[in-house]
Motif scaffolding. Structure first.
Motif, PDB file in Angstrom:
ATOM      1  N   GLU A  34       0.943  -1.029   0.258  1.00 29.34           N
ATOM      2  CA  GLU A  34      -0.011   0.148   0.099  1.00 29.34           C
ATOM      3  C   GLU A  34       0.892   1.302   0.089  1.00 29.34           C
ATOM      4  O   GLU A  34       1.715   1.106   0.787  1.00 29.34           O
ATOM      5  CB  GLU A  34      -1.099   0.325   1.145  1.00 29.34           C
TER       6      GLU A  34
ATOM      7  N   GLU B  67       1.002   4.892   0.030  1.00 30.24           N
ATOM      8  CA  GLU B  67       0.964   6.807   0.134  1.00 30.24           C
ATOM      9  C   GLU B  67       1.242   7.722  -0.443  1.00 30.24           C
ATOM     10  O   GLU B  67       2.694   7.069   0.022  1.00 30.24           O
ATOM     11  CB  GLU B  67       0.340   6.720   1.723  1.00 30.24           C
TER      12      GLU B  67
ATOM     13  N   GLU C 137      -6.196   9.609   1.191  1.00 34.61           N
ATOM     14  CA  GLU C 137      -6.213   9.384   2.246  1.00 34.61           C
ATOM     15  C   GLU C 137      -6.649   9.994   3.140  1.00 34.61           C
ATOM     16  O   GLU C 137      -7.280  11.170   3.567  1.00 34.61           O
ATOM     17  CB  GLU C 137      -5.297   8.390   2.371  1.00 34.61           C
TER      18      GLU C 137
ATOM     19  N   GLN D 125      -3.313  13.689   0.016  1.00 33.44           N
ATOM     20  CA  GLN D 125      -3.052  12.569   0.918  1.00 33.44           C
ATOM     21  C   GLN D 125      -3.784  10.806  -0.379  1.00 33.44           C
ATOM     22  O   GLN D 125      -4.256  11.402   0.050  1.00 33.44           O
ATOM     23  CB  GLN D 125      -2.163  11.793   2.052  1.00 33.44           C
ATOM     24  N   TYR D 126      -2.922  10.596  -1.127  1.00 30.50           N
ATOM     25  CA  TYR D 126      -3.701   9.410  -1.704  1.00 30.50           C
ATOM     26  C   TYR D 126      -3.302   8.357  -0.967  1.00 30.50           C
ATOM     27  O   TYR D 126      -1.683   8.547  -0.953  1.00 30.50           O
ATOM     28  CB  TYR D 126      -3.529   9.635  -2.921  1.00 30.50           C
ATOM     29  N   GLU D 127      -3.891   7.215  -1.504  1.00 28.27           N
ATOM     30  CA  GLU D 127      -3.114   5.796  -1.231  1.00 28.27           C
ATOM     31  C   GLU D 127      -3.393   4.895  -2.533  1.00 28.27           C
ATOM     32  O   GLU D 127      -4.956   4.718  -3.354  1.00 28.27           O
ATOM     33  CB  GLU D 127      -4.139   5.123  -0.026  1.00 28.27           C
TER      34      GLU D 127
ATOM     35  N   ASN E  83       3.627   9.578   5.090  1.00 26.74           N
ATOM     36  CA  ASN E  83       3.131   8.260   4.325  1.00 26.74           C
ATOM     37  C   ASN E  83       3.931   7.073   4.979  1.00 26.74           C
ATOM     38  O   ASN E  83       5.195   7.444   5.093  1.00 26.74           O
ATOM     39  CB  ASN E  83       3.949   9.264   2.459  1.00 26.74           C
TER      40      ASN E  83
END
Length: 459
Positions: free
Chosen positions: A143, A145, A200, A205-207, A253
């Protein structure tokens, strides 16, 4: 491991790539800071480079996070020496987001073509081979981030995040939907299978969750996914950052590492007589990880910002314990369910981030798992709370301790663990420790925000 690709195959591959407009092939590897390094060769040189490699300095093994070179490791204490970078030719991908270039992971070998003890990929392949000799097969998935910012600085000259929030909301994707659409398409075309992509918890923020694969493929695809994300962001006037921390007060992250193991195709983390369906070997695998957690995280979260990220209450994991679906746990056990099936059971290592070399991270995880199985370990009861809310006496009674919180504690945990030392080998361990010492010396006396800023775009 041998490559089943002939010179004729590679010449044909090069010709096919050239017809598609490819002019260069980038050979990539990650150093001991998790930073991707590379060499690019003209496409028509593919066959010869696959046979003889590209010359690179031995000193990449002792580059620190700031492109300084430390001579603190006796094995690499002079500027003399050369090795060869060999493309893993059966893994060449034409980059969807950079169609003039192809990408391929590389392995580092000695000048005569023999094994080089500082090659991180080789360290992982050795552990995978050990597991296979025991009839065990590991699967791994990342995963990842990251945060997105605009390429132009914000007011006052600082980083201008793409969007502040809300957390997990579809609006956070709406504002970058062009990027998101290109990213998912490019990852598909680059052969990286994605489980999910979402906004996220942190601002902008993204994952990205990559589907599980064998450990070497998982590590390679982590590097390829990183390159794909960078290219898609650039195409939309954005910049992707994978650093463990963006600000001193933020969540940061993580690159959480999910692993499972099986024997004869049967997942050993489900279907057993133990708690939550664990088999005896599955429980020992988990207990081996728990026993070596301080040394493991010295490899999976090794940078100075990593240490500041691992704080209680941030779902980043600060204590040595495991839990069932407990997001505060360093080892989060994800059990099988009737809906998802037995193959879904896995263990998530949460104290892991972009400053870790993915091949080394998986190498030490596998080594500790195998040692746990060999020693017939049994894990303690899982913890379903946040132990930071407990008294120090209660944590001590449960044998729950803080993970290393300073570079000195981290170094002691790493050097004091024979199982992790053996997984790396003395040469690679020495170079890795020297790099960590160089990073520590660089950060000494600097404000935290200055240290964080210096790592923002390194990965």
């Amino acid at each position: 491991m041998a490559q089943n690709v002939t010179t004729v195959d590679l010449q044909a591959k090069a010709e096919a790539l050239a017809k598609e407009g490819v002019v260069g092939i980038t050979i990539a590897w990650a150093d001991n800071n998790g930073i991707t390094r590379s060499r690019t060769v003209p496409v028509d040189q593919l066959a010869s480079v696959a046979e003889r490699g590209v010359g690179v300095t031995t000193l990449f093994a002792v580059f620190d996070s700031h492109d300084g070179i430390t001579f603190g490791h006796p094995g690499l204490a002079t500027p003399s020496g050369d090795i060869r970078l060999i493309p893993v030719s059966d893994r060449i991908v034409q980059l969807a987001g950079q169609p003039s270039f192809a990408w391929v992971p590389g392995r580092q070998v000695a000048a005569d073509g023999s094994a080089w003890p500082y090659d991180q990929r080789d360290a992982l392949e050795r552990q995978v081979a050990r597991a296979a000799e025991l009839g065990l097969e590991f699967r791994a998935g990342y995963e990842m981030e990251f945060h997105l910012s605009h390429t132009e600085p914000g007011p006052g000259g600082g980083t201008q995040l793409a969007l502040p929030g809300p957390a997990y909301g579809p609006r956070v994707l709406l504002d970058v939907d062009g990027f998101a659409a290109q990213l998912l398409g490019d990852l598909r075309d680059n052969g990286v299978r994605v489980n999910q992509f979402h906004a996220e918890y942190g601002p902008a923020q993204y994952e990205l969750s990559i589907a599980a694969a064998d450990p070497v493929t998982a590590a390679d695809q982590q590097l390829l996914a990183r390159q794909t994300i960078h290219a898609a962001a650039r195409a939309h006037g954005l910049r992707a950052g994978f650093a463990p921390l963006i600000t001193g007060a933020g969540v940061g992250n993580g690159w959480h590492l999910h692993t499972s193991l099986s024997r004869d195709g049967v997942n050993l983390l489900s279907g057993g007589d133990g708690p939550y369906g664990l088999t005896a070997e599955g429980a020992a695998y988990l207990a081996g990880l728990l026993r070596d957690l301080p040394a493991i995280t010295a490899v999976t979260a090794p940078s100075v910002p990593s240490l500041h990220r691992l704080r209680p209450g941030y779902f980043s994991s600060a204590y040595t314990f495991w839990g069932v679906e407990n997001r505060e746990a360093a080892l989060r056990f994800v059990p099988a369910t009737e809906l998802l099936g037995a193959s879904h059971a896995n263990v998530e290592l949460k104290p892991s981030d972009a400053s870790a070399n993915p091949h080394l991270a998986l190498a030490v995880v596998i080594a500790s798992s195998l040692a746990g199985i060999a020693d017939g370990l049994t894990p303690p009861e899982p913890v379903q709370e946040n132990p930071d809310t407990w008294s120090a006496e209660r944590r001590e009674a449960a044998n729950i301790h803080r993970l290393p919180a300073t570079p000195d504690e981290q170094r002691a945990a790493l050097l004091g663990n024979d199982r992790v030392r053996d997984a790396l080998g003395e040469e690679l361990l020495g170079a890795f420790a020297a790099v960590r010492a160089a990073d520590q010396a660089w950060a000494e006396g600097k404000p935290l925000e200055e240290v964080i800023t210096a790592h923002l775009w390194r990965y």
